[in-house]
Structures are given as C-alpha cells and as structure tokens.
Write a protein that holds these residues in place. Sequence first.
Motif, PDB file in Angstrom:
ATOM      1  N   SER A 136       0.835  -1.206   0.000  1.00 38.04           N
ATOM      2  CA  SER A 136       0.000   0.000   0.000  1.00 38.04           C
ATOM      3  C   SER A 136       0.864   1.248   0.000  1.00 38.04           C
ATOM      4  O   SER A 136       1.974   1.253   0.541  1.00 38.04           O
ATOM      5  N   LEU A 137       0.342   2.294  -0.620  1.00 38.12           N
ATOM      6  CA  LEU A 137       1.018   3.595  -0.686  1.00 38.12           C
ATOM      7  C   LEU A 137       0.089   4.628  -0.068  1.00 38.12           C
ATOM      8  O   LEU A 137      -1.125   4.559  -0.259  1.00 38.12           O
ATOM      9  N   LYS A 138       0.660   5.608   0.644  1.00 33.52           N
ATOM     10  CA  LYS A 138      -0.168   6.697   1.159  1.00 33.52           C
ATOM     11  C   LYS A 138       0.192   7.945   0.376  1.00 33.52           C
ATOM     12  O   LYS A 138       1.357   8.369   0.386  1.00 33.52           O
ATOM     13  N   GLN A 139      -0.784   8.523  -0.300  1.00 35.72           N
ATOM     14  CA  GLN A 139      -0.511   9.700  -1.118  1.00 35.72           C
ATOM     15  C   GLN A 139      -1.344  10.893  -0.651  1.00 35.72           C
ATOM     16  O   GLN A 139      -2.432  10.723  -0.092  1.00 35.72           O
ATOM     17  N   PRO A 140      -0.836  12.094  -0.904  1.00 31.67           N
ATOM     18  CA  PRO A 140      -1.582  13.288  -0.473  1.00 31.67           C
ATOM     19  C   PRO A 140      -2.874  13.459  -1.262  1.00 31.67           C
ATOM     20  O   PRO A 140      -3.050  12.875  -2.333  1.00 31.67           O
ATOM     21  N   LEU A 141      -3.773  14.309  -0.719  1.00 29.50           N
ATOM     22  CA  LEU A 141      -5.086  14.507  -1.351  1.00 29.50           C
ATOM     23  C   LEU A 141      -5.036  15.530  -2.465  1.00 29.50           C
ATOM     24  O   LEU A 141      -5.781  15.449  -3.430  1.00 29.50           O
ATOM     25  N   GLY A 142      -4.181  16.557  -2.308  1.00 27.76           N
ATOM     26  CA  GLY A 142      -4.157  17.664  -3.268  1.00 27.76           C
ATOM     27  C   GLY A 142      -4.259  18.977  -2.516  1.00 27.76           C
ATOM     28  O   GLY A 142      -3.529  19.210  -1.548  1.00 27.76           O
ATOM     29  N   VAL A 143      -5.213  19.820  -2.916  1.00 26.55           N
ATOM     30  CA  VAL A 143      -5.421  21.111  -2.243  1.00 26.55           C
ATOM     31  C   VAL A 143      -6.363  20.882  -1.063  1.00 26.55           C
ATOM     32  O   VAL A 143      -7.474  20.386  -1.245  1.00 26.55           O
ATOM     33  N   VAL A 144      -5.917  21.250   0.127  1.00 25.37           N
ATOM     34  CA  VAL A 144      -6.772  21.064   1.303  1.00 25.37           C
ATOM     35  C   VAL A 144      -7.128  22.425   1.899  1.00 25.37           C
ATOM     36  O   VAL A 144      -6.310  23.337   1.938  1.00 25.37           O
ATOM     37  N   ARG A 461     -10.460  12.983  13.727  1.00 24.80           N
ATOM     38  CA  ARG A 461     -10.061  14.046  14.648  1.00 24.80           C
ATOM     39  C   ARG A 461      -8.783  14.710  14.128  1.00 24.80           C
ATOM     40  O   ARG A 461      -8.260  14.327  13.077  1.00 24.80           O
ATOM     41  N   ALA A 462      -8.313  15.716  14.866  1.00 24.67           N
ATOM     42  CA  ALA A 462      -7.145  16.484  14.411  1.00 24.67           C
ATOM     43  C   ALA A 462      -5.849  15.838  14.898  1.00 24.67           C
ATOM     44  O   ALA A 462      -5.810  15.243  15.977  1.00 24.67           O
ATOM     45  N   HIS A 463      -4.809  15.985  14.160  1.00 27.03           N
ATOM     46  CA  HIS A 463      -3.429  15.508  14.401  1.00 27.03           C
ATOM     47  C   HIS A 463      -3.336  14.057  14.907  1.00 27.03           C
ATOM     48  O   HIS A 463      -4.322  13.326  14.865  1.00 27.03           O
ATOM     49  N   GLY A 464      -2.156  13.650  15.366  1.00 35.53           N
ATOM     50  CA  GLY A 464      -1.963  12.238  15.690  1.00 35.53           C
ATOM     51  C   GLY A 464      -2.080  11.397  14.408  1.00 35.53           C
ATOM     52  O   GLY A 464      -2.091  11.933  13.299  1.00 35.53           O
ATOM     53  N   GLU A 465      -2.184  10.106  14.578  1.00 40.00           N
ATOM     54  CA  GLU A 465      -2.263   9.233  13.399  1.00 40.00           C
ATOM     55  C   GLU A 465      -3.507   9.501  12.567  1.00 40.00           C
ATOM     56  O   GLU A 465      -3.508   9.381  11.348  1.00 40.00           O
ATOM     57  N   GLU A 466      -4.605   9.895  13.250  1.00 38.51           N
ATOM     58  CA  GLU A 466      -5.823  10.200  12.488  1.00 38.51           C
ATOM     59  C   GLU A 466      -5.606  11.373  11.556  1.00 38.51           C
ATOM     60  O   GLU A 466      -6.204  11.453  10.484  1.00 38.51           O
ATOM     61  N   GLY A 467      -4.769  12.328  11.975  1.00 41.65           N
ATOM     62  CA  GLY A 467      -4.462  13.471  11.123  1.00 41.65           C
ATOM     63  C   GLY A 467      -3.801  13.009   9.833  1.00 41.65           C
ATOM     64  O   GLY A 467      -4.154  13.448   8.738  1.00 41.65           O
ATOM     65  N   PHE A 468      -2.836  12.103   9.962  1.00 36.27           N
ATOM     66  CA  PHE A 468      -2.169  11.596   8.756  1.00 36.27           C
ATOM     67  C   PHE A 468      -3.127  10.783   7.888  1.00 36.27           C
ATOM     68  O   PHE A 468      -3.059  10.827   6.667  1.00 36.27           O
ATOM     69  N   ARG A 469      -4.022  10.045   8.522  1.00 38.29           N
ATOM     70  CA  ARG A 469      -5.015   9.295   7.726  1.00 38.29           C
ATOM     71  C   ARG A 469      -5.921  10.261   6.973  1.00 38.29           C
ATOM     72  O   ARG A 469      -6.245  10.055   5.806  1.00 38.29           O
ATOM     73  N   PHE A 470      -6.310  11.357   7.657  1.00 44.01           N
ATOM     74  CA  PHE A 470      -7.209  12.316   7.000  1.00 44.01           C
ATOM     75  C   PHE A 470      -6.542  12.943   5.775  1.00 44.01           C
ATOM     76  O   PHE A 470      -7.186  13.128   4.745  1.00 44.01           O
ATOM     77  N   PHE A 471      -5.274  13.276   5.896  1.00 39.62           N
ATOM     78  CA  PHE A 471      -4.610  14.026   4.826  1.00 39.62           C
ATOM     79  C   PHE A 471      -3.908  13.135   3.793  1.00 39.62           C
ATOM     80  O   PHE A 471      -3.098  13.624   3.017  1.00 39.62           O
ATOM     81  N   THR A 472      -4.212  11.841   3.818  1.00 37.16           N
ATOM     82  CA  THR A 472      -3.650  10.962   2.789  1.00 37.16           C
ATOM     83  C   THR A 472      -4.735  10.030   2.258  1.00 37.16           C
ATOM     84  O   THR A 472      -5.731   9.766   2.933  1.00 37.16           O
ATOM     85  N   GLN A 473      -4.534   9.552   1.052  1.00 35.87           N
ATOM     86  CA  GLN A 473      -5.403   8.495   0.529  1.00 35.87           C
ATOM     87  C   GLN A 473      -4.514   7.314   0.152  1.00 35.87           C
ATOM     88  O   GLN A 473      -3.350   7.485  -0.234  1.00 35.87           O
ATOM     89  N   THR A 474      -5.107   6.145   0.280  1.00 33.84           N
ATOM     90  CA  THR A 474      -4.303   4.923   0.152  1.00 33.84           C
ATOM     91  C   THR A 474      -4.526   4.252  -1.198  1.00 33.84           C
ATOM     92  O   THR A 474      -5.653   4.217  -1.700  1.00 33.84           O
ATOM     93  N   LYS A 475      -3.448   3.770  -1.758  1.00 33.63           N
ATOM     94  CA  LYS A 475      -3.532   2.911  -2.937  1.00 33.63           C
ATOM     95  C   LYS A 475      -3.019   1.542  -2.517  1.00 33.63           C
ATOM     96  O   LYS A 475      -2.049   1.465  -1.762  1.00 33.63           O
TER      97      LYS A 475
END
Length: 496
Positions: A136-144, A461-475
């Motif tokens: 799996s790869l974690k990639q950014p969403l784009g413009v947030v 929620r904000a920051h922590g691991e959930e923050g990284f999950r929010f700001f990335t999408q997985t392939k």
Amino acid sequence: MMSQIGHWISGVEVYSKSSRSGKVFDPALGQPVAEVGFANQAEIDAAIAAAKAAFPAWKSTTLAKRQQVMFRFRELLENNKSELAQIITREHGKVLSDALGEITRGQEVVEFACGAPQLLKGEYSENASTNVDVYSLKQPLGVVGIISPFNFPAMVPMWFFPVAISAGNTVVLKPSEKDPSAAMWLARLWKEAGLPDGVFNVLHGDKEAVDGLLNHPDVASISFVGSTPIAQYIYETAARNGKRVQALGGAKNHMLVLPDADLDLVADSAVNAGFGSAGERCMAISVVVAVEPVADELISKISSRMSQIRVGDGRRSCDMGPLVTKEHRDKVASYISIAEQDGASIVVDGRKVNPDGDANGFWLGPTLIDKVPLSSKVYREEIFGPVLSVVRVSSYEEGLQLINSGAFGNGTAIFTNDGGAARKFQNEVEVGMIGINVPIPVPVAYFSFGGWKHSLFGDSRAHGEEGFRFFTQTKVVTSRWLDPSHGGINLGFPQN
Ligand code: NAD
C-alpha cells in the motif's frame, strides 16, 4: 492610517480588490488597528489555483527534503515565537503568556509532523499469492482547505497544516477575520523556511470565502473548527460536494467533583480552566458539577481565588485579558442577566470589573453563578466567555447522567482520589476527551484531538495518526514480476 492585511497567495501578500472588508480590533484598547479585505470570487479562485499549481512538485518532493523544511520551520518558530505572541495578544486580547502557550501547543504538532516519514510508510506483503506481492502507498489529497476560529489564531491552524504539508498536500487557510495576522506571520515563516511558493496560502474573508472553498471542485478536503451550527453546515455542504471533511464544533465542558476530591486542587483547576483566555477556549470548563456536600466549601474556595485574578491589558502583568469584540463581550454579559432572571445566584459578577487597561477595552471580569437551573440557557448553551456555572447534584450517577444528556461531548474532567470512580467515569462518560484530576485535557500532538456528538462532525479528529489518515489516501498495489513459468489462462481469482 490603519494597516491593510492582504491575502497570501503564491508566496506574496496580495491586497484585496473586493468591496467588502472587516475591521480588526485591539480588544484591550477597543480600537480598530487594521483592515482586512474579504476575498471575492476571483481571489478565492486565485488562492486555490496557486495551491493547485504547487501541488505536483510538492507531492514529488522527497520525504527527506520535505522533512528538512519542517525542521527549519520548527526552528524559526521556536526562535521567533515571542513576536507571534505579541500579534496574537494585539488582535485576540489573551495575555502574552497564554499566547505563547498556544504557540507551544501548535509547535508540538510541527514537531510531531517532523516524523512524517515514519507515519507515511505503507505496508508490504511478500508472496501473497504465487510470485505476487501486495503493498500500500499513502498519497496526499491535493489542495486542502482549513477554516479556523478566532480563539486560537495560531494553534488551531497548526493542528492541521503541519500534517497536511508534511504529507505532501498544498493548503489554503481561511483564518478568522477577527484576528487574521497570525496566519500571515506563519505564512512568512514558511517562506523563510524554504517552503515553495503556493504550498501554503492564506485567504481572508467570511462566509463568502468559506463557501468558495466548500464549493470549489479543486479543493479535496475541508478541516473546520468553530461553532456548532457552522460546523454542521460545513460538514453537510462539504460532504454533499464529495469532499473529505472534519468539522470540529462547540462545547460545554463539565467538571465533576466527587466529595473525596482535594478541594484546593479543584478550586485552582476550576479557576484556571474557567477563566484562562477569558473562557474563550473550546476546552474551558464552563460547569462545575459538585456532588454534595462539597458545593458551599468549593464555591467559597473558588470565589476567594477569583478575587485575586488581575483583569487587564494582556501586555501588562495581568492574568486575564478582554473579550475579542464588543459584540461578543455584550453577548457573554447578557447571559449573566439571563441567569438572574432564571433565579440563579450570582456569586461573583464580572460586569463590575475594574480592569488594568483602557476604558474602551472589551472587558468582562470572571463570573461565578451558583444554582443554575438546568432549564436555563445559561446551562444549556455554550457561552464562550469567563462565566463559570455551578450545578449541585447528590450522587456520581446524577452528575454522570447530567453530562451524558448534554448536546456536546468535547471535554470533561473528574476530580476524585478514588481510582475506581475515575476508571468508571472514563468508561461511562460520553465525551471525547477526559481529564482525571486534569481540568483541560487537550491531548498531546501524537494523540488526536476531537470530541463526540455536536462537538465533531465527521469521522476524523485532528493531528496524531488520524491526522495523517485524514490528509492521505491509500492505494493498494498487487504486483507480479514474471518468472520463467507462465500459468496459462485462468478466469478465476488467484488463490494461492
Ligand atoms: P465561528 O463558527 O463563528 O467561526 C469559525 C470560522 O467560520 C471562521 O473562520 C469564520 O469566518 C467562519 N464563519 C463564520 N460564520 C460563517 C458562516 N455563516 N458560514 C461559513 N463560515 C462562517 O467560531 P468563532 O466564534 O470564530 O470561534 C468560537 C467557536 O469555535 C466556539 O463555538 C468554540 O467552541 C469553537 N471551537 C471549537 C474547537 C474544537 O476543537 N472543537 C476549538 C476552538 C474553537
């Protein structure tokens, strides 16, 4: 002449050409100190276009280089934060030490995001099927898009943008129009740290700018913090437009005091958490729930501490500053009148304050109200000012039921010396962030921040691991590098 505050687009300040603008006040002087232009559609489009144009190169920038920028930003922030604190105090009103405190809590998220490479690692399974690897790869969403409230002009944006940027996204931040300069200072700091132009943009305005972000097809996600009605609107609109959204809302935080608690610790904590930043904190304590027979003794300890609070200009040696605007000050003061009408007893009346500051400042002193009826708006609504209510209950169960029946679920605290009672509370209370003998339980940066019920719309929620999950999408990639033996035709799923 009043100074003008422009947007920050592609690494430069751009003054608004729109016909709409707002005045920014110094709340301790009660005077306007700057004017901020509210974005029109062309400016909204320009900020989003700048972030979109910067995205491909920033996404492709190596983790090592992104990390170096993060470390430089952290160093600059650490070395210059007293300058930012002055800006916050000038436009928000909170005392300088508290402004520094919010920067430090925001900086913790920057420090957490310096470890982004660890959190952006994917997973790898070798030989999931014959000669087939899955990873799996974690990639950014784009413009947030980030939309922030007035009460933490530095910390709340920093809950999101260090994570978003370190994960490879580009940002348009819409700060509160009441105190917009902190965001501009942070934008300049990013430039100095070597962040490429267009990765971090600041767009000023009100509903029109927010709607511009919510409705723009090039904005991938929205992170919002503010009052509950607006949070709900943001959540529904962004979700309808197919965006990822996290919308943190208002609060009404209760502190449950059991009879065995250390009442001096409770009184210190209630005063600090009730009146710090003039109660303009989403994690402020606004209701003390006293399990009898301790209420009278506790109220006397709290009110004697309140008489020592020095209210005044945050640049002087005071404990508590003014409220952010005259309208907000008047609204908070109106709740004291409502309490009187509803039959509560005003133990300390902040309307009679004698501040160490300019007579035109937006002053309201710390206020303590006892015997607040549960039917009163003073109990039911978020006040967001230096007003602390006391409600008396006869048991732990009654106090718990009170907390769980509220509309909000942001923070709560229990004060007790009974570990079993605290453990029962943490299990039974329907609130997202819990303090045990800690009045403002704001989680550290490597945990996530967010409440339950009407304090958070969305599932991240904000920051922590959930923050990284929010700001990335997985392939997920399933790959086979052929060896010399070929399998021939097989129309079924590969199974082994
Ligand atoms: P607010 O809801 O008035 O404003 C927040 C943001 O929304 C600002 O950027 C503002 O410009 C924008 N906005 C205002 N009206 C809008 C509208 N009609 N449509 C679209 N956007 C709009 O909140 P505030 O007064 O700046 O901040 C105080 C509130 O924020 C309190 O309710 C507090 O509890 C909450 N808050 C919550 C948290 C949390 O983590 N849950 C943290 C800080 C503050």
